[in-house]
Design a protein around this motif. Sequence first.
Motif, short mmCIF file in Angstrom:
data_model
loop_
_atom_site.label_atom_id
_atom_site.label_comp_id
_atom_site.label_asym_id
_atom_site.label_seq_id
_atom_site.Cartn_x
_atom_site.Cartn_y
_atom_site.Cartn_z
N GLY A 127 -21.51 -25.09 1.48
CA GLY A 127 -22.95 -25.28 1.65
C GLY A 127 -23.64 -24.11 2.33
N LYS A 128 -22.88 -23.22 2.89
CA LYS A 128 -23.49 -22.05 3.56
C LYS A 128 -23.38 -20.86 2.61
CE LYS A 128 -22.36 -23.84 8.06
NZ LYS A 128 -21.65 -23.69 9.29
N VAL A 129 -24.55 -20.30 2.29
CA VAL A 129 -24.57 -19.17 1.37
C VAL A 129 -25.40 -18.04 1.97
CG1 VAL A 129 -24.20 -20.51 -0.73
CG2 VAL A 129 -26.52 -20.11 0.06
N ASP A 130 -25.03 -16.85 1.63
CA ASP A 130 -25.76 -15.65 2.03
C ASP A 130 -27.09 -15.63 1.28
OD1 ASP A 130 -26.33 -12.58 1.38
OD2 ASP A 130 -25.15 -12.69 3.23
N GLY A 131 -28.11 -15.08 1.90
CA GLY A 131 -29.43 -15.00 1.29
C GLY A 131 -29.43 -14.27 -0.04
N THR A 132 -28.50 -13.35 -0.22
CA THR A 132 -28.44 -12.63 -1.50
C THR A 132 -28.04 -13.56 -2.64
OG1 THR A 132 -26.17 -11.90 -1.10
CG2 THR A 132 -27.93 -10.40 -0.41
N VAL A 133 -27.27 -14.60 -2.35
CA VAL A 133 -26.88 -15.56 -3.39
C VAL A 133 -28.12 -16.25 -3.94
CG1 VAL A 133 -25.63 -17.72 -3.81
CG2 VAL A 133 -24.55 -15.91 -2.46
N LEU A 134 -28.98 -16.71 -3.05
CA LEU A 134 -30.22 -17.35 -3.49
C LEU A 134 -31.15 -16.35 -4.17
CD1 LEU A 134 -30.89 -19.71 -0.45
CD2 LEU A 134 -29.90 -20.30 -2.68
N ALA A 135 -31.22 -15.14 -3.64
CA ALA A 135 -32.06 -14.11 -4.25
C ALA A 135 -31.58 -13.78 -5.66
CB ALA A 135 -32.07 -12.86 -3.37
N ASP A 136 -30.26 -13.68 -5.84
CA ASP A 136 -29.70 -13.40 -7.17
C ASP A 136 -30.03 -14.53 -8.14
OD1 ASP A 136 -28.66 -11.03 -6.21
OD2 ASP A 136 -26.58 -11.77 -6.10
N ALA A 137 -29.91 -15.77 -7.66
CA ALA A 137 -30.22 -16.92 -8.52
C ALA A 137 -31.70 -16.89 -8.92
CB ALA A 137 -29.88 -18.22 -7.81
N ARG A 138 -32.56 -16.66 -7.95
CA ARG A 138 -34.00 -16.61 -8.25
C ARG A 138 -34.33 -15.45 -9.19
NH1 ARG A 138 -34.71 -18.23 -2.27
NH2 ARG A 138 -35.34 -20.41 -2.46
N ALA A 139 -33.67 -14.33 -9.01
CA ALA A 139 -33.91 -13.18 -9.89
C ALA A 139 -33.51 -13.50 -11.33
CB ALA A 139 -33.13 -11.95 -9.38
N ALA A 140 -32.55 -14.42 -11.48
CA ALA A 140 -32.13 -14.84 -12.82
C ALA A 140 -33.02 -15.95 -13.38
CB ALA A 140 -30.67 -15.31 -12.78
N GLY A 141 -34.06 -16.33 -12.62
CA GLY A 141 -35.00 -17.33 -13.10
C GLY A 141 -34.73 -18.75 -12.62
N VAL A 142 -33.76 -18.93 -11.73
CA VAL A 142 -33.45 -20.26 -11.21
C VAL A 142 -34.55 -20.67 -10.24
CG1 VAL A 142 -31.77 -21.62 -9.88
CG2 VAL A 142 -30.96 -19.89 -11.52
N THR A 143 -35.10 -21.85 -10.44
CA THR A 143 -36.19 -22.34 -9.59
C THR A 143 -35.63 -23.01 -8.33
OG1 THR A 143 -36.27 -24.54 -10.57
CG2 THR A 143 -37.58 -22.81 -11.65
N ASP A 144 -36.50 -23.22 -7.36
CA ASP A 144 -36.08 -23.93 -6.15
C ASP A 144 -35.61 -25.34 -6.48
OD1 ASP A 144 -36.66 -21.67 -4.66
OD2 ASP A 144 -38.58 -22.44 -3.92
N GLY A 145 -36.30 -25.99 -7.41
CA GLY A 145 -35.89 -27.33 -7.83
C GLY A 145 -34.49 -27.33 -8.43
N GLU A 146 -34.20 -26.31 -9.22
CA GLU A 146 -32.86 -26.20 -9.82
C GLU A 146 -31.80 -25.92 -8.76
OE1 GLU A 146 -33.89 -24.72 -14.33
OE2 GLU A 146 -33.98 -23.25 -12.71
N ILE A 147 -32.14 -25.14 -7.75
CA ILE A 147 -31.21 -24.90 -6.65
C ILE A 147 -30.85 -26.23 -5.99
CG2 ILE A 147 -30.94 -23.87 -4.34
CD1 ILE A 147 -32.71 -21.50 -5.43
N VAL A 148 -31.86 -27.05 -5.75
CA VAL A 148 -31.61 -28.36 -5.14
C VAL A 148 -30.77 -29.23 -6.08
CG1 VAL A 148 -32.72 -30.47 -4.28
CG2 VAL A 148 -33.67 -28.23 -3.69
N GLU A 149 -31.04 -29.18 -7.38
CA GLU A 149 -30.26 -29.96 -8.33
C GLU A 149 -28.81 -29.49 -8.41
OE1 GLU A 149 -31.84 -30.85 -12.22
OE2 GLU A 149 -33.87 -31.04 -11.40
N VAL A 150 -28.57 -28.20 -8.25
CA VAL A 150 -27.19 -27.70 -8.21
C VAL A 150 -26.46 -28.34 -7.04
CG1 VAL A 150 -25.76 -25.67 -7.75
CG2 VAL A 150 -27.56 -25.55 -9.47
N VAL A 151 -27.12 -28.40 -5.88
CA VAL A 151 -26.51 -29.03 -4.70
C VAL A 151 -26.26 -30.52 -4.99
CG1 VAL A 151 -26.80 -29.62 -2.26
CG2 VAL A 151 -27.48 -27.36 -3.09
N GLY A 152 -27.22 -31.19 -5.61
CA GLY A 152 -27.04 -32.60 -5.96
C GLY A 152 -25.89 -32.82 -6.91
N ASN A 153 -25.76 -31.95 -7.91
CA ASN A 153 -24.64 -32.07 -8.85
C ASN A 153 -23.32 -31.80 -8.15
OD1 ASN A 153 -25.25 -32.52 -11.92
ND2 ASN A 153 -27.00 -31.44 -11.06
N LEU A 154 -23.31 -30.85 -7.23
CA LEU A 154 -22.08 -30.62 -6.46
C LEU A 154 -21.69 -31.85 -5.66
CD1 LEU A 154 -22.34 -26.96 -5.14
CD2 LEU A 154 -20.47 -27.95 -6.48
N ALA A 155 -22.67 -32.47 -5.03
CA ALA A 155 -22.38 -33.68 -4.25
C ALA A 155 -21.79 -34.77 -5.14
CB ALA A 155 -23.65 -34.18 -3.55
#
Length: 181
Positions: A127-155
Amino acid sequence: MPTLPQIEPTEVTGETASLLAEVKKNMGAVPNLVKVMTNSPAVLKGWLALSGALSGGDLPRGVRERLAIAAAEFNGCEYCLSAHTYVAGKVAKIEAGELEAARDAKSADPRAAALLALSDAIIRGRGKVDGTVLADARAAGVTDGEIVEVVGNLALNVLTNFLNNVADTDNEWPLVTPHAH
């Protein structure tokens, strides 16, 4: 040999029987995982609610199946790896090469690859990620909502992976064995 009983739908009544009837209607059968969950109607209801909610989210089924395959591989869950590989291939129509790549949290599809990389970083970092991980995801077009859904799917996937590993659930799917790590 299973360490927790797989409760048959004919052995329950009331709300639990209704939930299992709905599972059978939607899936054609009650999978052994669900029979194990029936030991705790609260877990069964929670899994159904979260699974249902996430299926209506922004992440398409093919991506969710790839995320499930990657999590099952990481967590060494033979049952989930087998089930999601089958469903991803037969229902989501993902080709064999992509199914194998998902085991390593990879994809030839740039969007799926970004989501898998994010999921992999989250699970490996607990659950702990470096800021560059989120920046890379966002640069690829991943939205904040999708980031949250990834966490939900992991759970959701960690729940089923861990439960199957604890229960040693009988696998009724075509066998896919996790790679040795």
